[in-house]
Design a protein around this motif. Structure first.
Motif, PDB file in Angstrom:
ATOM      1  N   MET A   1      31.093  15.691  -4.961  1.00  7.27           N
ATOM      2  CA  MET A   1      32.320  15.192  -4.389  1.00  7.27           C
ATOM      3  C   MET A   1      32.868  14.078  -5.273  1.00  7.27           C
ATOM      4  SD  MET A   1      33.159  16.542  -1.467  1.00  7.27           S
ATOM      5  CE  MET A   1      32.423  17.837  -0.533  1.00  7.27           C
ATOM      6  N   MET A   2      34.156  14.100  -5.445  1.00  6.63           N
ATOM      7  CA  MET A   2      34.791  13.149  -6.334  1.00  6.63           C
ATOM      8  C   MET A   2      35.540  12.077  -5.541  1.00  6.63           C
ATOM      9  SD  MET A   2      37.493  13.894  -9.394  1.00  6.63           S
ATOM     10  CE  MET A   2      39.004  13.954  -8.474  1.00  6.63           C
ATOM     11  N   VAL A   3      35.468  10.845  -6.023  1.00  3.98           N
ATOM     12  CA  VAL A   3      36.236   9.736  -5.495  1.00  3.98           C
ATOM     13  C   VAL A   3      37.161   9.287  -6.612  1.00  3.98           C
ATOM     14  CG1 VAL A   3      36.140   7.387  -4.606  1.00  3.98           C
ATOM     15  CG2 VAL A   3      34.385   9.029  -3.939  1.00  3.98           C
ATOM     16  N   ARG A   4      38.467   9.216  -6.320  1.00  6.11           N
ATOM     17  CA  ARG A   4      39.459   8.900  -7.347  1.00  6.11           C
ATOM     18  C   ARG A   4      39.632   7.397  -7.509  1.00  6.11           C
ATOM     19  NH1 ARG A   4      44.281  12.437  -7.730  1.00  6.11           N
ATOM     20  NH2 ARG A   4      44.688  10.936  -9.368  1.00  6.11           N
ATOM     21  N   LEU A   5      39.099   6.862  -8.596  1.00  2.00           N
ATOM     22  CA  LEU A   5      39.198   5.446  -8.890  1.00  2.00           C
ATOM     23  C   LEU A   5      40.641   5.013  -9.110  1.00  2.00           C
ATOM     24  CD1 LEU A   5      37.868   2.726  -9.428  1.00  2.00           C
ATOM     25  CD2 LEU A   5      37.509   3.448 -11.799  1.00  2.00           C
ATOM     26  N   ASP A   6      41.463   5.859  -9.731  1.00  2.00           N
ATOM     27  CA  ASP A   6      42.860   5.496  -9.970  1.00  2.00           C
ATOM     28  C   ASP A   6      43.595   5.225  -8.663  1.00  2.00           C
ATOM     29  OD1 ASP A   6      42.615   8.337  -9.501  1.00  2.00           O
ATOM     30  OD2 ASP A   6      44.659   8.617 -10.235  1.00  2.00           O
ATOM     31  N   LYS A   7      43.293   5.986  -7.630  1.00  2.00           N
ATOM     32  CA  LYS A   7      43.931   5.784  -6.322  1.00  2.00           C
ATOM     33  C   LYS A   7      43.447   4.481  -5.690  1.00  2.00           C
ATOM     34  CE  LYS A   7      46.053   9.869  -5.993  1.00  2.00           C
ATOM     35  NZ  LYS A   7      47.351  10.178  -5.440  1.00  2.00           N
ATOM     36  N   MET A  47      45.858   9.259   0.864  1.00  2.00           N
ATOM     37  CA  MET A  47      46.222   8.840  -0.493  1.00  2.00           C
ATOM     38  C   MET A  47      45.656   9.802  -1.537  1.00  2.00           C
ATOM     39  SD  MET A  47      48.208   6.225  -0.772  1.00  2.00           S
ATOM     40  CE  MET A  47      47.923   5.830  -2.490  1.00  2.00           C
ATOM     41  N   GLY A  48      44.542  10.455  -1.213  1.00  2.00           N
ATOM     42  CA  GLY A  48      43.918  11.370  -2.161  1.00  2.00           C
ATOM     43  C   GLY A  48      42.722  10.765  -2.857  1.00  2.00           C
ATOM     44  N   VAL A  49      42.163   9.683  -2.301  1.00  2.00           N
ATOM     45  CA  VAL A  49      40.954   9.081  -2.872  1.00  2.00           C
ATOM     46  C   VAL A  49      39.824  10.093  -2.829  1.00  2.00           C
ATOM     47  CG1 VAL A  49      39.230   7.248  -2.573  1.00  2.00           C
ATOM     48  CG2 VAL A  49      41.665   6.730  -2.275  1.00  2.00           C
ATOM     49  N   PHE A  50      39.760  10.847  -1.750  1.00  2.00           N
ATOM     50  CA  PHE A  50      38.826  11.966  -1.613  1.00  2.00           C
ATOM     51  C   PHE A  50      39.467  12.970  -0.682  1.00  2.00           C
ATOM     52  CE2 PHE A  50      37.322   8.280   0.828  1.00  2.00           C
ATOM     53  CZ  PHE A  50      37.532   8.718   2.122  1.00  2.00           C
ATOM     54  N   ASN A  51      38.906  14.180  -0.621  1.00  2.00           N
ATOM     55  CA  ASN A  51      39.542  15.236   0.164  1.00  2.00           C
ATOM     56  C   ASN A  51      39.064  15.240   1.616  1.00  2.00           C
ATOM     57  OD1 ASN A  51      37.105  16.702   0.318  1.00  2.00           O
ATOM     58  ND2 ASN A  51      37.560  17.788  -1.566  1.00  2.00           N
ATOM     59  N   ASN A  52      39.660  16.095   2.415  1.00  2.00           N
ATOM     60  CA  ASN A  52      39.343  16.165   3.842  1.00  2.00           C
ATOM     61  C   ASN A  52      37.919  16.621   4.125  1.00  2.00           C
ATOM     62  OD1 ASN A  52      41.642  15.200   5.062  1.00  2.00           O
ATOM     63  ND2 ASN A  52      42.664  17.170   5.035  1.00  2.00           N
ATOM     64  N   PHE A  54      35.290  15.625   2.547  1.00  2.00           N
ATOM     65  CA  PHE A  54      34.389  14.557   2.127  1.00  2.00           C
ATOM     66  C   PHE A  54      33.835  13.856   3.357  1.00  2.00           C
ATOM     67  CE2 PHE A  54      33.361  10.384   0.358  1.00  2.00           C
ATOM     68  CZ  PHE A  54      32.838  10.712  -0.877  1.00  2.00           C
ATOM     69  N   ASP A  55      32.536  13.844   3.518  1.00  2.00           N
ATOM     70  CA  ASP A  55      31.899  13.209   4.674  1.00  2.00           C
ATOM     71  C   ASP A  55      31.617  11.748   4.352  1.00  2.00           C
ATOM     72  OD1 ASP A  55      30.164  12.267   6.688  1.00  2.00           O
ATOM     73  OD2 ASP A  55      29.368  14.285   7.006  1.00  2.00           O
TER      74      ASP A  55
END
Length: 114
Positions: A1-7, A47-52, A54-55
């Protein structure tokens, strides 16, 4: 799972520009039991930091580690206020949101559920 640092950085920058001066917990060591509220989770998903899918409960440490060190309390406390005042659960005020240009929910970039 990815977490978006830019966001995450974008949210911190927006909150910091709206809160002049030094905050009480600026660059403080995060508490070991730092919580991510359901409202903060909703804003980060929108915002899109992670998707739906993502737990947050399982991946809380990944999220906290993705926030720049010392900015965890700042970001999470501002997210609570932001979710109450702007990015509400049932009727978000996207038109007046200063982050809407980079918000996946507002820009219909993903298949979002309310």
């Amino acid at each position: 799972m990815m977490v978006r640092l830019d966001k995450i950085l974008h949210m911190i920058t927006c909150f910091k520009s709206a809160a002049p001066g030094l905050e009480d917990d600026q660059y403080s060591t995060p508490p070991k039991d730092i919580r991510i509220s359901i409202d903060s989770e909703r804003v980060m998903k929108r915002m899109g930091v992670f998707n739906n899918n993502f737990d947050v409960d399982i991946n809380r440490d990944i999220i906290v580690e993705s926030i720049p060190y010392g900015r965890e309390q700042f970001l999470l406390s501002h997210l609570v206020n932001f979710s109450r005042d702007v990015c509400t659960h049932s009727d978000p005020e996207c038109a007046s949101c200063e982050m809407n240009a980079h918000c996946d929910f507002h820009n219909n970039k993903n298949d979002w559920m309310n």
